[in-house]
Enzyme design. Structure first.
Site, PDB file in Angstrom:
ATOM      1  N   ARG A   1       1.077  -1.269   0.017  1.00 32.76           N
ATOM      2  CA  ARG A   1       0.203   0.108   0.023  1.00 32.76           C
ATOM      3  C   ARG A   1       0.883   1.151  -0.072  1.00 32.76           C
ATOM      4  O   ARG A   1       2.049   1.082   0.248  1.00 32.76           O
ATOM      5  CB  ARG A   1      -1.117  -0.068   1.283  1.00 32.76           C
ATOM      6  CG  ARG A   1      -0.593  -0.562   2.466  1.00 32.76           C
ATOM      7  CD  ARG A   1       0.420   0.238   3.267  1.00 32.76           C
ATOM      8  NE  ARG A   1       0.164   1.768   3.235  1.00 32.76           N
ATOM      9  CZ  ARG A   1       0.961   2.808   3.786  1.00 32.76           C
ATOM     10  NH1 ARG A   1       2.098   2.435   3.911  1.00 32.76           N
ATOM     11  NH2 ARG A   1       0.627   3.852   3.917  1.00 32.76           N
ATOM     12  N   GLY A   2       0.197   2.456  -0.256  1.00 37.14           N
ATOM     13  CA  GLY A   2       1.040   3.663  -0.267  1.00 37.14           C
ATOM     14  C   GLY A   2       1.023   3.711  -1.947  1.00 37.14           C
ATOM     15  O   GLY A   2       1.352   3.354  -2.750  1.00 37.14           O
ATOM     16  N   ALA A   3       0.271   4.975  -2.201  1.00 37.61           N
ATOM     17  CA  ALA A   3      -0.032   5.719  -3.450  1.00 37.61           C
ATOM     18  C   ALA A   3       1.446   5.589  -4.208  1.00 37.61           C
ATOM     19  O   ALA A   3       1.255   4.776  -5.466  1.00 37.61           O
ATOM     20  CB  ALA A   3      -0.491   6.936  -3.505  1.00 37.61           C
TER      21      ALA A   3
ATOM     22  N   ARG B   1      -6.856  -0.874  -7.156  1.00 40.61           N
ATOM     23  CA  ARG B   1      -7.517   0.172  -6.181  1.00 40.61           C
ATOM     24  C   ARG B   1      -7.747   1.243  -7.125  1.00 40.61           C
ATOM     25  O   ARG B   1      -7.153   1.755  -8.133  1.00 40.61           O
ATOM     26  CB  ARG B   1      -6.527   0.593  -5.217  1.00 40.61           C
ATOM     27  CG  ARG B   1      -6.065  -0.714  -4.176  1.00 40.61           C
ATOM     28  CD  ARG B   1      -5.580  -0.656  -2.931  1.00 40.61           C
ATOM     29  NE  ARG B   1      -6.560   0.086  -2.192  1.00 40.61           N
ATOM     30  CZ  ARG B   1      -6.103   0.875  -1.144  1.00 40.61           C
ATOM     31  NH1 ARG B   1      -4.939   1.036  -0.625  1.00 40.61           N
ATOM     32  NH2 ARG B   1      -6.905   1.472  -0.108  1.00 40.61           N
TER      33      ARG B   1
ATOM     34  N   GLN C   1      -2.807   2.265  10.022  1.00 46.71           N
ATOM     35  CA  GLN C   1      -1.180   2.385   9.533  1.00 46.71           C
ATOM     36  C   GLN C   1      -0.377   3.286  10.248  1.00 46.71           C
ATOM     37  O   GLN C   1       0.831   3.072  10.222  1.00 46.71           O
ATOM     38  CB  GLN C   1      -1.543   3.130   8.094  1.00 46.71           C
ATOM     39  CG  GLN C   1      -2.224   2.194   7.258  1.00 46.71           C
ATOM     40  CD  GLN C   1      -3.803   2.344   7.074  1.00 46.71           C
ATOM     41  OE1 GLN C   1      -4.146   2.804   7.995  1.00 46.71           O
ATOM     42  NE2 GLN C   1      -4.163   1.862   5.866  1.00 46.71           N
TER      43      GLN C   1
ATOM     44  N   ASP D   1      -3.175  10.428  -1.891  1.00 48.38           N
ATOM     45  CA  ASP D   1      -3.142   9.255  -3.036  1.00 48.38           C
ATOM     46  C   ASP D   1      -3.798   9.988  -4.387  1.00 48.38           C
ATOM     47  O   ASP D   1      -3.442   9.347  -5.204  1.00 48.38           O
ATOM     48  CB  ASP D   1      -4.400   8.656  -2.528  1.00 48.38           C
ATOM     49  CG  ASP D   1      -3.902   7.800  -1.299  1.00 48.38           C
ATOM     50  OD1 ASP D   1      -3.692   8.265  -0.267  1.00 48.38           O
ATOM     51  OD2 ASP D   1      -3.511   6.594  -1.547  1.00 48.38           O
TER      52      ASP D   1
ATOM     53  N   ASN E   1      -6.609  11.574   0.335  1.00 46.66           N
ATOM     54  CA  ASN E   1      -5.803  11.004   1.308  1.00 46.66           C
ATOM     55  C   ASN E   1      -6.615  10.092   2.101  1.00 46.66           C
ATOM     56  O   ASN E   1      -7.936  10.040   2.129  1.00 46.66           O
ATOM     57  CB  ASN E   1      -4.960  11.861   2.005  1.00 46.66           C
ATOM     58  CG  ASN E   1      -3.612  11.043   2.797  1.00 46.66           C
ATOM     59  OD1 ASN E   1      -3.029  10.425   2.178  1.00 46.66           O
ATOM     60  ND2 ASN E   1      -3.256  11.487   3.743  1.00 46.66           N
ATOM     61  N   LYS E   2      -5.812   9.333   3.114  1.00 42.19           N
ATOM     62  CA  LYS E   2      -6.612   8.533   3.911  1.00 42.19           C
ATOM     63  C   LYS E   2      -7.572   8.855   4.836  1.00 42.19           C
ATOM     64  O   LYS E   2      -7.503  10.132   5.165  1.00 42.19           O
ATOM     65  CB  LYS E   2      -5.441   7.785   4.867  1.00 42.19           C
ATOM     66  CG  LYS E   2      -5.937   6.578   6.099  1.00 42.19           C
ATOM     67  CD  LYS E   2      -6.630   5.717   5.264  1.00 42.19           C
ATOM     68  CE  LYS E   2      -5.701   4.942   4.288  1.00 42.19           C
ATOM     69  NZ  LYS E   2      -6.531   4.057   3.382  1.00 42.19           N
TER      70      LYS E   2
END
Lengths: 341, 341
Positions: free
Chosen positions: B49-51, B86, B186, B227, B237-238
């Protein structure tokens, strides 16, 4: 002392028992609370929680203890221990002080009557808050709440959640958005459990998602409980409440603490004087309950874990008390001080 | 394709493996990612994960796949599947499209070189962001962050957390306040783990406590990843980032998304056009990881669980890009559109 029954506390005429709220909703386990020291431990470890309920529980515990005819110094020592079980909710101090006055130098009967009165008054306070608050809610409203302020937190129908229940029972269709309320998850565990029992539709979200619901216009009002209200209308409540009040101000959503008069502390002039309890780091490093104990953060992680935060009256749309609804302007003008004891 | 090594992804010249981020910090387990389909699954289930990292991972996966000389239609089908793993992070779409152009009708060598280039560019983008962002931080500053935007989220030192690391390595004493970032934690799991490895002092708090830290003046700036950044500076973003931006505005604390150019999507005019992924209700009903799987809410609880939220540019103090730092005023005046591809 005659029998009394609340959702989370029962005195059957002989035995005093409490519902272990740490284990809900996974398990409904009742714990004996035969001595003030046992009740102190239940309050300290949060088996019994909710500002009004811990006051009522302390009173019933001392009333039960008085039946055995303790020596006055033993009664006073037990009362002092109970009084210090948790530092933020003033209901606990109020209730213990009333019990001390009633018992005096050994009046067992008076102590029993006072415990009954404290219980019955809490039920009546809940009814009055529910009636005043329900008038704020309209048919079809979305309501967002934080932590648990329902029947589990009181001897009656609850504070903020009691308002929702009354409006629902009045026939208003409502939808409740429930903050899970980290770290101890009172929203996900207790408020969801209560709403499910009542058949009131709800949606659970993480605390960080509430802002999105406000922005999307899905929430007409935010209702929360309170653990202590200062003379100027500032109030302490479960950590996360302050941030929610800021979100309400930003999004123009009305924000209402709902509390009984027993939560108001006129001796405290403003919020910064309310003592705030810091709790154990492991509560934030993971989660624990009847569902198990898990730790997801590094075991040596430094943690910030205040149990409560303080919301200034300037962020309050109106405070719903059993005595009526008081606007921000009235609070800032000092109305609470004029209401007297 | 030559070896490349990141904190969460390794190509050793023969085998491509990824660190299972769902299992951190409890366990450091490496997973094989030998096929694009395997990598798609790792991205979809958040092992990777992580853009920025999911873009790099997709590129390396397709570069690895190209070595076997697949037919062009098979390569394109694999790329299309990866592209849809995603929906929110645009880095993934950008990287896959570059790989498709490089491979063309079967140019294995070009695909390998492009994958290497995407990896190396991400490392360089991180360095450039870290350099620009570190200039914002002063000795003794408290910095608050949400989710994980460190080396685990990129091929290099990270985005927002890379800024912190660079400033720390420049000799500035910093303290990082880490939002745990429900529901997938996270912050508590990944950011805490990274900061601990780096020896940078940090404190973990629940998301609802961040407002208190801002009010107390303990946080000089808030830095977060992104993101997808829209043409007008709005960014996804998250989930929880939007609420944090509102808190920053209320408390006068500067708020900075930190992102590489690969996260900017000029085809999206503003935030409301960014697709937001909804995830499974069980993520909110409890928590799951190498620490175990627990559920604390009623099993039939209705849940709100968007993976991301959108913060409007109006709440951004400045956006830290690899190309420089762009103020709210510049963003609102359309500077991103003028920077070109």
């Amino acid at each position: 002392m005659n029998p009394r029954r609340a959702l989370g506390l029962v005195f059957d005429g002989e035995r005093l028992t409490v519902l272990d709220q740490r284990r809900l909703p996974t398990e409904e386990r009742w714990l004996p609370a035969e001595t003030p020291e046992a009740m102190r431990e239940h309050i300290h470890c949060l088996a019994v929680r909710g500002a009004p309920l811990i006051g009522v529980a302390a009173a019933l515990s001392l009333g039960h203890y008085a039946r055995g005819g303790p020596r006055p110094e033993a009664f006073r020592a037990a009362a002092a221990r109970l009084r210090s079980a948790r530092p933020t909710a003033v209901n606990l101090m109020h209730a213990v002080d009333r019990m001390l006055r009633a018992f005096g130098d050994g009046d067992t009967e008076a102590a029993g009557r006072e415990a009954e009165a404290i219980f019955d008054e809490d039920v009546a306070l809940c009814e009055a808050m529910a009636r005043h608050g329900a008038a704020l809610l309209g048919d079809g409203d979305g309501v967002l709440t934080h932590c648990n302020s329902g029947a589990l937190a009181t001897a009656g129908v609850g504070t903020a959640l009691g308002v929702v229940r009354r409006a629902w029972e009045d026939g208003k269709r409502l939808h409740v958005y429930v903050d899970e309320t980290r770290p101890l998850l009172q929203g996900a565990r207790l408020t969801a459990w209560e709403l499910r029992r009542l058949g009131i539709p709800y949606t659970l979200q993480t605390d960080g998602m509430a802002a999105l619901l406000l922005r999307a216009g899905r929430v007409k009002r935010v209702l929360v409980g309170a653990d202590r209200v200062a003379r100027n209308g500032d109030f302490a409540n479960k950590v996360g409440t302050y941030g929610l009040a800021v979100q309400c101000a930003h999004h123009g959503v009305p924000f209402h603490p709902v509390a009984p008069w027993s939560t108001v502390d006129l001796a405290v002039p403003s919020g910064e004087h309310i003592p705030i309890e810091d709790r154990a780091p492991d509560e934030v490093r993971g989660a624990s309950g009847a569902f198990g104990t898990v730790r997801w953060a590094p075991e040596d992680a430094a943690v910030f874990n205040p149990s409560f935060d303080v919301t200034p009256a300037s962020l309050v749309t109106s405070l719903v008390l059993d005595r009526g609804v008081y606007s921000r302007e009235a609070l800032l003008a000092g109305v609470l001080g004029t209401l007297g004891g």
